[in-house]
Design an enzyme around this catalytic site. Structure first.
Site, short mmCIF file in Angstrom:
data_model
loop_
_atom_site.label_atom_id
_atom_site.label_comp_id
_atom_site.label_asym_id
_atom_site.label_seq_id
_atom_site.Cartn_x
_atom_site.Cartn_y
_atom_site.Cartn_z
N GLY A 1 0.84 -1.20 0.00
CA GLY A 1 0.00 0.00 0.00
C GLY A 1 0.87 1.25 0.00
O GLY A 1 2.05 1.19 0.39
N CYS A 2 0.29 2.39 -0.37
CA CYS A 2 1.09 3.60 -0.54
C CYS A 2 1.54 4.18 0.79
O CYS A 2 2.75 4.43 0.99
CB CYS A 2 0.30 4.64 -1.33
SG CYS A 2 -1.39 4.90 -0.74
N TYR A 3 0.62 4.36 1.74
CA TYR A 3 1.03 4.86 3.07
C TYR A 3 2.01 3.86 3.71
O TYR A 3 2.94 4.24 4.43
CB TYR A 3 -0.17 4.95 4.01
CG TYR A 3 -1.15 6.07 3.80
CD1 TYR A 3 -2.48 5.79 3.48
CD2 TYR A 3 -0.80 7.41 4.00
CE1 TYR A 3 -3.43 6.80 3.35
CE2 TYR A 3 -1.74 8.43 3.87
CZ TYR A 3 -3.05 8.11 3.56
OH TYR A 3 -3.99 9.12 3.43
N VAL A 4 1.78 2.59 3.45
CA VAL A 4 2.60 1.55 4.07
C VAL A 4 4.04 1.63 3.60
O VAL A 4 4.99 1.48 4.38
CB VAL A 4 2.03 0.15 3.77
CG1 VAL A 4 2.89 -0.92 4.44
CG2 VAL A 4 0.59 0.04 4.21
#
Ligand SMILES: NC(=O)C1=CN([C@@H]2O[C@H](COP(=O)(O)OP(=O)(O)OC[C@H]3O[C@@H](n4cnc5c(N)ncnc54)[C@H](OP(=O)(O)O)[C@@H]3O)[C@@H](O)[C@H]2O)C=CC1
Ligand SMILES: CC(=O)N[C@@H](CCC(=O)OP(=O)(O)O)C(=O)O
Length: 348
Positions: A144-147
């Site tokens: 995921g992007c935030y991850v």
């Protein structure tokens, strides 16, 4: 040339994959699917492209490709990946379907997993930590992007065994919600800044905690299905009226005595060989990474409170999604990892 196909090619991830893969010397783009644009030219979904190649059906793409990118909403790759693998294809999944153990996925995504047995086959697609595993992978779970931003911000502290938890503030541009994302009307996003999915409910929390927990238990390199340590974090995402970009501002809960010099040495050393992670003197900003596959990271020791903070910025559609997926493809194919991936962004 490897024959590559994109399923879900009219979404933001698919569009960014097309942009990057069209410039990839080792890839032949043999098909891209979309239900809405089937039979129409690419330019019907992507005005920026001058390419009259036609959107195909999902079946055609699966038939033609040796490697398929699944750029679909959550809950679909779990049905498509088993079929593609059975037909001898290799799969890079941009969704969350194979990032977590099935029982964890089901409780956070609230989607029954239809291929729970396949999780053990998946390699987690964060090259900076899983590079060795990615070489032979047949199924890659793209993060995921935030991850990606949060994991790379805290990885050096976790690998050092010093990380116990964190408070993560995330800021995302609207493209993070997808081309048909809910709550993204201009009139309601413009001139507005809001937190969302707060209170420990965002589905990126288990993914962040597992990534850092693996590092705490294993050090680097980590193995996707290896042991986990305990890292607990709070995550507060915000929607920001901009198109692209992720910024995370993190307070790390650490053990041991730290100062700025020790942090700088730890981070510079940890990322010294990494092509896409830059430890910056200046504070990271999203526009500095715009359209590039780079992550800018800055650790900060706040002497007056003794707090350790870390800032990280990336483009959610590139290093946060499609660029990372191409980086994984390069590693899967044994190609130079940086192939077709920009390290410098667009400005302004
Ligand atoms: N946006 C971001 O910053 C990030 C997104 N992700 C994840 O990547 C994946 C793709 O995201 P994104 O590109 O933003 O999504 P979009 O909503 O922009 O695109 C989704 C694509 O899937 C197709 N699609 C939708 N429903 C179906 C269906 N039932 N069957 C077949 N095709 C379908 C759509 O085209 P059509 O309806 O015409 O078939 C479209 O091409 C998602 O799982 C997302 O969670 C991960 C990291 C970052
Ligand atoms: C702004 C926005 O809505 N962002 C999305 C992040 C999407 C993403 O990273 O996709 P995965 O669901 O594949 O992890 C969110 O917060 O859910």
């Amino acid at each position: 040339m490897v024959r590559v196909g994109i399923i879900g090619a009219s979404g933001y991830g698919g569009g960014e994959l097309i942009r990057l893969l069209k410039a990839h010397p080792g890839v032949e783009l043999v098909g891209f699917s979309s239900r809405k644009h089937e039979g129409k030219p690419l330019s019907s979904a992507w005005p920026q492209l001058w390419d009259e190649g036609l959107f195909a059906t999902l079946e055609d793409v699966l038939e033609r490709a040796e490697v398929v990118f699944l750029a679909l909403p959550n809950g679909l790759a779990m049905e498509l990946a088993p079929r593609a693998l059975k037909e001898g294809k290799r799969v890079i999944d941009l969704s969350g379907d194979f990032r977590l153990p099935p029982e964890v996925y089901e409780s956070w995504y609230e989607i029954p997993h239809k291929s729970p047995g396949l999780y053990r086959e998946a390699v987690y697609g964060l090259p900076e930590l899983h590079r060795e595993e990615l070489g032979g992978a047949r199924l890659v779970a793209n993060p995921g992007c935030y991850v990606t931003a949060t994991t790379l911000a805290l990885a050096p502290l976790a690998a050092e065994g010093a990380l116990r938890g964190a408070f993560v503030v995330g800021l995302s541009g609207v493209s993070g919600a997808g081309r048909e994302g809910e709550g993204t009307f201009f009139a309601e996003v413009n001139e507005n800044l809001k937190p969302y999915k707060v209170g420990g409910v965002h589905r990126h929390i288990p993914e962040m905690e597992r990534n850092l927990g693996r590092l705490l238990a294993q050090g680097r390199p980590v193995r996707t299905h290896g042991p986990l340590g305990e890292v607990r974090l709070s995550f507060v995402p915000h929607l920001v009226p901009m198109t692209r970009g992720i910024l995370v501002t993190v307070e790390a809960e650490v053990e041991g005595n730290w100062n700025q010099k020790a942090l700088d040495e730890l981070y510079q050393d940890f990322y010294a060989q990494e092509p896409f992670v830059r430890i910056t003197e200046a504070l990271p900003e999203t526009k500095g990474t715009y359209a590039s596959n780079r992550v800018d990271v800055k650790p900060l020791y706040e002497a007056r409170t003794g707090r350790v903070m870390v800032f990280a910025a990336l483009d959610n559609l590139v290093k946060g999604m499609a660029g990372q997926a191409v980086q994984n493809l390069n590693l899967m194919l044994g190609l130079p990892e940086e192939t077709a991936l920009p390290r410098e962004g667009l400005w302004p």
